[in-house]
Design a protein around this motif. Structure first.
Motif, PDB file in Angstrom:
ATOM      1  N   PHE A  15       6.146  11.479   3.415  1.00 52.41           N
ATOM      2  CA  PHE A  15       5.026  11.961   2.597  1.00 52.41           C
ATOM      3  C   PHE A  15       4.710  13.416   2.933  1.00 52.41           C
ATOM      4  O   PHE A  15       4.522  14.256   2.029  1.00 52.41           O
ATOM      5  CB  PHE A  15       3.797  11.074   2.849  1.00 52.41           C
ATOM      6  CG  PHE A  15       2.623  11.383   1.972  1.00 52.41           C
ATOM      7  CD1 PHE A  15       2.388  10.650   0.810  1.00 52.41           C
ATOM      8  CD2 PHE A  15       1.735  12.403   2.289  1.00 52.41           C
ATOM      9  CE1 PHE A  15       1.299  10.931  -0.011  1.00 52.41           C
ATOM     10  CE2 PHE A  15       0.652  12.696   1.487  1.00 52.41           C
ATOM     11  CZ  PHE A  15       0.436  11.962   0.334  1.00 52.41           C
ATOM     12  N   SER A  30       1.989   5.018  -2.793  1.00 55.27           N
ATOM     13  CA  SER A  30       1.641   6.294  -2.151  1.00 55.27           C
ATOM     14  C   SER A  30       2.822   7.249  -2.158  1.00 55.27           C
ATOM     15  O   SER A  30       2.693   8.422  -2.544  1.00 55.27           O
ATOM     16  CB  SER A  30       1.164   6.039  -0.713  1.00 55.27           C
ATOM     17  OG  SER A  30       0.076   5.145  -0.688  1.00 55.27           O
ATOM     18  N   PHE A  50       0.817  -1.210   0.000  1.00 55.90           N
ATOM     19  CA  PHE A  50       0.000   0.000   0.000  1.00 55.90           C
ATOM     20  C   PHE A  50       0.852   1.262   0.000  1.00 55.90           C
ATOM     21  O   PHE A  50       0.555   2.236  -0.696  1.00 55.90           O
ATOM     22  CB  PHE A  50      -0.928  -0.001   1.214  1.00 55.90           C
ATOM     23  CG  PHE A  50      -1.630   1.306   1.451  1.00 55.90           C
ATOM     24  CD1 PHE A  50      -2.706   1.694   0.653  1.00 55.90           C
ATOM     25  CD2 PHE A  50      -1.210   2.175   2.451  1.00 55.90           C
ATOM     26  CE1 PHE A  50      -3.352   2.903   0.861  1.00 55.90           C
ATOM     27  CE2 PHE A  50      -1.843   3.390   2.666  1.00 55.90           C
ATOM     28  CZ  PHE A  50      -2.919   3.749   1.869  1.00 55.90           C
ATOM     29  N   LEU A  51       1.936   1.258   0.770  1.00 60.90           N
ATOM     30  CA  LEU A  51       2.734   2.469   0.948  1.00 60.90           C
ATOM     31  C   LEU A  51       3.637   2.766  -0.245  1.00 60.90           C
ATOM     32  O   LEU A  51       3.951   3.934  -0.505  1.00 60.90           O
ATOM     33  CB  LEU A  51       3.579   2.353   2.221  1.00 60.90           C
ATOM     34  CG  LEU A  51       2.798   2.376   3.537  1.00 60.90           C
ATOM     35  CD1 LEU A  51       3.698   2.019   4.710  1.00 60.90           C
ATOM     36  CD2 LEU A  51       2.162   3.751   3.756  1.00 60.90           C
ATOM     37  N   ASN A  94       6.975   6.600   6.714  1.00 55.26           N
ATOM     38  CA  ASN A  94       6.321   6.888   5.438  1.00 55.26           C
ATOM     39  C   ASN A  94       5.474   8.147   5.514  1.00 55.26           C
ATOM     40  O   ASN A  94       5.483   8.970   4.589  1.00 55.26           O
ATOM     41  CB  ASN A  94       5.463   5.695   5.004  1.00 55.26           C
ATOM     42  CG  ASN A  94       6.270   4.587   4.373  1.00 55.26           C
ATOM     43  OD1 ASN A  94       6.509   4.585   3.168  1.00 55.26           O
ATOM     44  ND2 ASN A  94       6.715   3.640   5.197  1.00 55.26           N
TER      45      ASN A  94
END
Length: 509
Positions: free
Chosen positions: A484, A245, A241-242, A480
């Motif tokens: 981000f 992103s 998932f990360l 993360n």
């Protein structure tokens, strides 16, 4: 920096962004705490004493099964062996991993085995100080209960006994057990097969004084430690998932940088480099390890983690330095070589240490640096020095943040009243981001120290020490989210693509 989003976005929107990021941070902790099981599982085994009736203790010999239809000929203790005139060279300690009616799985990722001796005290055969035990060990595997065992590794290993007899050494206390420290035995970087078999011999050679003064080994206990399959799935899902992103916002960030009419400054470059290292760490190549027998995955994971650590620690030094607002001419990497150089050198040393530790294990899973006095002391020194250095680094980072706050306060006091009011919100944003950076650094330092101590406990014998899954997933999510947020907040605002000055530059931020 000209017109960054952190300077130009409204407070309301920033609060919304912060709330969303805070929600994902809480969610990353909850994933580990509520969904993921404990990171590792420890399973205890008692070795079975098999008798090699045909004396085939050489390479290519048969494998001895402790149970099942092809189980070996067994003895219960050494008194029975003496009664049947069975020599010590013909006794094989056999351990089947896993326990009956169970299977190993590639989701377990690795397997670490700790060795524990039950040694009885005998007046005529006492354990000498610094006594070495020599083992002829073999590891085999198979994927079906009907197939033959295939040899995976074989080696002659030496382990130094550290045993203490608490009672008085008299004939009356014969048969009582020594208190012996657990010993590192084996580490496999991939669990690609369903069944594993360990055969351990203790060859006795009186002329060479091999296994002569090691007491009377009554039993061998093994503890197998592997990663929980449920935790592995949660970990892989987080990485999956990360990865997109961070990758998507990194591409978006660099597109905005390239649309500027000026070349990127040092801070923008280092943020982009941090995003690259985070993406490299995130890429879930571990999915492939489920289908392939990649024993080097542990080493590769350590290398990726080390690159990210060195990049993150270097970034914080440069990040604080670029906000100091002193008279030093910055925006050049060469200004920070005195601070960044030791960080890179330190992690390079850790890389060499890891190569010595895990590199040899790629060919010989029974190798352990903890089995040698010199390497054991060196490894202990590495862990202690690394812990001290990372703590000193954090104190230095705190000092740099203090300098940033002091310089910002000095700049603010020298501004006119109206300008001060305009920049009050901007100053608060940068101070808040600095505090978040400090909190992230503190959690990273704690995680690094606990990881080193936890690995050390595995090898020193404290195999029940575990860190909650929520801590792993929470810290990983924090990295993360922090990266981000930095990429988003320091991206050029669309309102000021061509501007070369902004309110932030007016303050020297």
């Amino acid at each position: 920096m000209a017109g960054a989003i952190i300077e130009n976005m409204s407070t309301k929107k920033l609060v919304i962004v912060g709330a969303i990021l805070l929600f994902f941070q809480a969610f990353s902790f909850m994933v580990g705490g509520l969904i993921g099981p404990s990171p590792t599982t420890a399973i205890h085994y008692l070795a079975t004493k098999c008798v090699d009736t045909v004396k085939t203790h050489h390479k290519g010999s048969k494998w001895f099964m402790p149970w099942g239809p092809d189980q070996c000929s067994k003895i219960s203790d050494f008194d029975e062996a003496m009664a049947k005139r069975i020599e010590a060279n013909n006794i094989v300690f056999a351990v089947h991993i896993p326990l009956p009616n169970r299977e190993m799985s590639p989701w377990f990722q690795f397997m670490l085995v700790i060795l524990q001796f039950d040694i009885a005290f005998k007046m005529q055969n006492q354990i000498e100080d610094g006594s070495l035990v020599t083992m002829d060990v073999g590891l085999a595997y198979r994927d079906s209960t009907l197939s033959e065992w295939t040899e995976m590794a074989r080696s002659i290993e030496h382990r130094k006994l550290s045993c203490n007899f608490t009672a008085t050494k008299t004939y009356k206390n014969e048969g009582h057990y020594y208190e012996c420290d657990p010993l590192p035995f084996m580490e496999v970087g991939s669990v690609a097969h369903k069944y594993y078999l360990l055969n351990i011999r203790f060859p006795v050679k009186e002329r060479k004084k091999v296994n002569i003064w090691n007491g009377e080994i009554e039993a061998i206990r093994l503890v197998s430690i592997h990663q929980n399959g449920g935790f592995t799935k949660v970990w892989f899902a987080m990485k999956t998932f990360l990865t997109p992103s961070v990758l998507i916002i990194m591409i978006w960030y660099w597109r905005r940088i390239t649309q500027m009419t000026r070349p990127p400054v040092l801070l923008e470059k280092i943020i982009f480099a941090l995003g690259i290292s985070m993406t490299f760490t995130n890429i879930p190549v571990e999915w492939l390890s489920v289908g392939f027998n990649w024993t080097w995955m542990l080493l590769f994971s350590d290398i990726r983690q080390g690159i990210f650590y060195s990049m993150l620690l270097s970034f914080w030094i440069i990040f604080c330095g670029e906000h100091l607002m002193d008279q030093t001419e910055r925006n050049r990497f060469s200004v920070y070589w005195k601070q960044v150089g030791p960080i890179v050198f330190g992690f390079f040393c850790l890389f060499i240490f890891d190569m010595c530790k895990r590199g040899v294990q790629l060919k010989n899973p029974f190798y352990s640096i903890w089995a040698s006095d010199v390497w054991s002391e060196l490894a202990m020194a590495f862990i202690i020095v690394a812990g001290i250095c990372i703590c000193l680094y954090f104190l230095f980072l705190c000092f740099m943040v203090f300098q940033v706050f002091r310089n910002i306060s000095g700049k603010r006091s020298s501004l006119p009243a109206m300008t001060k009011a305009l920049h009050e919100g901007l100053i608060f944003r940068f101070k808040f981001l600095m505090l978040v950076t400090l909190a992230c650094a503190a959690m990273t330092v704690i995680f690094f120290i606990i990881s080193q101590v936890n690995e050390g406990h595995w090898h020193w014998g404290g195999y029940m020490v575990q860190v909650n899954s929520a801590f792993f997933t929470g810290i990983y999510g924090m990295w993360n989210i922090y990266v981000f947020a930095l990429i988003f907040l320091y991206a050029p605002s669309h309102k000021h693509y061509g501007d070369e000055k902004s309110s932030g530059e007016t303050l020297g931020l």
